[in-house]
Design a protein around this motif. Structure first.
Motif, PDB file in Angstrom:
ATOM      1  N   PRO A  52       0.804  -1.237   0.000  1.00 42.14           N
ATOM      2  CA  PRO A  52       0.000   0.000   0.000  1.00 42.14           C
ATOM      3  C   PRO A  52       0.826   1.272   0.000  1.00 42.14           C
ATOM      4  O   PRO A  52       0.358   2.308  -0.466  1.00 42.14           O
ATOM      5  CB  PRO A  52      -0.821  -0.127   1.292  1.00 42.14           C
TER       6      PRO A  52
ATOM      7  N   GLN B 281       1.054   3.391  -3.148  1.00 40.59           N
ATOM      8  CA  GLN B 281      -0.084   4.218  -3.564  1.00 40.59           C
ATOM      9  C   GLN B 281      -0.456   3.988  -5.028  1.00 40.59           C
ATOM     10  O   GLN B 281      -0.767   4.919  -5.775  1.00 40.59           O
ATOM     11  CB  GLN B 281       0.212   5.697  -3.309  1.00 40.59           C
TER      12      GLN B 281
ATOM     13  N   TRP C 106       5.055   7.943  -0.663  1.00 43.02           N
ATOM     14  CA  TRP C 106       5.626   7.788  -2.003  1.00 43.02           C
ATOM     15  C   TRP C 106       5.905   9.167  -2.567  1.00 43.02           C
ATOM     16  O   TRP C 106       5.102  10.101  -2.417  1.00 43.02           O
ATOM     17  CB  TRP C 106       4.666   7.054  -2.926  1.00 43.02           C
TER      18      TRP C 106
END
Length: 315
Positions: free
Chosen positions: A104, A107, A132
């Motif tokens: 996750p 993104q 990120w």
């Protein structure tokens, strides 16, 4: 990994410096110690959190960076520590190794598209945060992604062939219950394949080497794993296939797929297992390594299985 308590006096030094710059002003600020556990490493990190409101007469917080240095809450702070590079009130550090594809933290992006950074901030709550970013934080020196991350980008460039599943039986010829059935893929396609990717001065070449085949025989049996591609049927030894399966039930109860009553088949699907190895050249943080094995499907193959009935007659 065991949790290790670490107190970074860096932030405390910031508070002390600010106090020296504005005597009596610090008392108006709420300085607190915050401890958090890194969800990736299990390391417990404690930092002294400085109220970001600048004391009277000081400059506003600055991301700093470059030759002019870095400041926060009117006090000088190191631009680079073991927490990473300072920017906009936080220390940024590229994760190494980077999270796996699908994590996750990406993104929705893929490894090699920017990087995942761990952030520790001078304000409450301090973090760590995982973010990120397509580019390094402002003022930070360029950071090359780990060679293992570039290897993932190279892996995505591999042009793996879809090999044809083959057998001594087929939709036309059929095989029989309790008789070994030969399975193989074309050995001409059984060879290593390579692809490369680079980021800046870091280049990685990935080589995928076929090491095994996995067969789903369609009859509910456990998958058959064979070391190698198998071999074409040899009539000199019909009951000794290098790679094969012996059916225990016929395909008579499978759905009818053609005009004839016997057009009933098991669907056989194979997968080729590739071992993935990479080598880095140029500016490398790691010379070589391995990625997880990759499986690549073959074509599907209908296979008709008959059952021979034996009738004993008394004379």
């Amino acid at each position: 990994m065991s949790r290790v308590g670490r107190l970074f006096v860096l932030a405390a030094a910031v508070v002390a410096t600010a106090a020296a710059a504005a005597v009596g002003a610090v008392a108006a600020h709420a300085d607190t110690q915050q401890c958090t556990t890194d969800p990736y490493t299990g390391v417990v990190t404690c930092i002294v959190v400085r109220d970001p409101t600048p004391p009277p007469g000081s400059s506003a917080p600055s991301s700093g960076g470059g030759p002019t240095g870095c400041t926060w809450a009117g006090a000088a702070v190191p631009c680079s520590t073991d927490l990473g590079w300072f920017s906009n009130g936080c220390y940024w550090q590229a994760m190494s190794p980077q999270p796996a594809a699908g994590d996750p933290a990406w993104q929705g992006h893929s490894p090699g598209e920017g990087m995942i950074y761990r952030k520790y901030c001078m304000y409450d709550p301090p973090g760590p945060y995982y973010i990120w970013s397509a580019d390094p934080p402002p003022g930070a020196p360029a950071t090359l992604p780990p060679a293992a991350t570039v290897a993932l980008r190279a892996e995505a460039q591999l042009a793996l062939p879809t090999l044809r599943a083959q057998s001594n039986a087929s939709a036309a010829a059929a095989t029989y219950v309790a008789v070994p059935t030969w399975l193989w893929v074309d050995p001409a396609g059984w060879h290593p394949l390579s692809a490369s990717a680079s980021v800046g001065t870091r280049a990685v070449t990935v080589t995928a080497t076929p090491v095994a085949t996995l067969w789903n025989t369609g009859d509910g049996s456990a998958p058959v794993r064979c070391a190698g591609p198998g071999a074409a049927f040899d009539p000199a030894r019909p009951y000794d296939p290098p790679c094969g399966h012996t059916y225990r039930t016929s395909s008579a109860r499978q759905p009818q797929t053609g005009p004839a009553p016997n057009d009933r088949y098991f669907t056989v699907r194979g997968s080729v297992v590739f071992a993935i190895h990479w080598v880095c050249s140029g500016d490398c943080d790691q010379a070589s390594g391995d990625l997880a094995d990759m499986t690549w499907g073959t074509t599907a193959m209908p296979l008709r299985v008959f059952e021979v009935q034996t009738v004993v007659v008394n004379h």
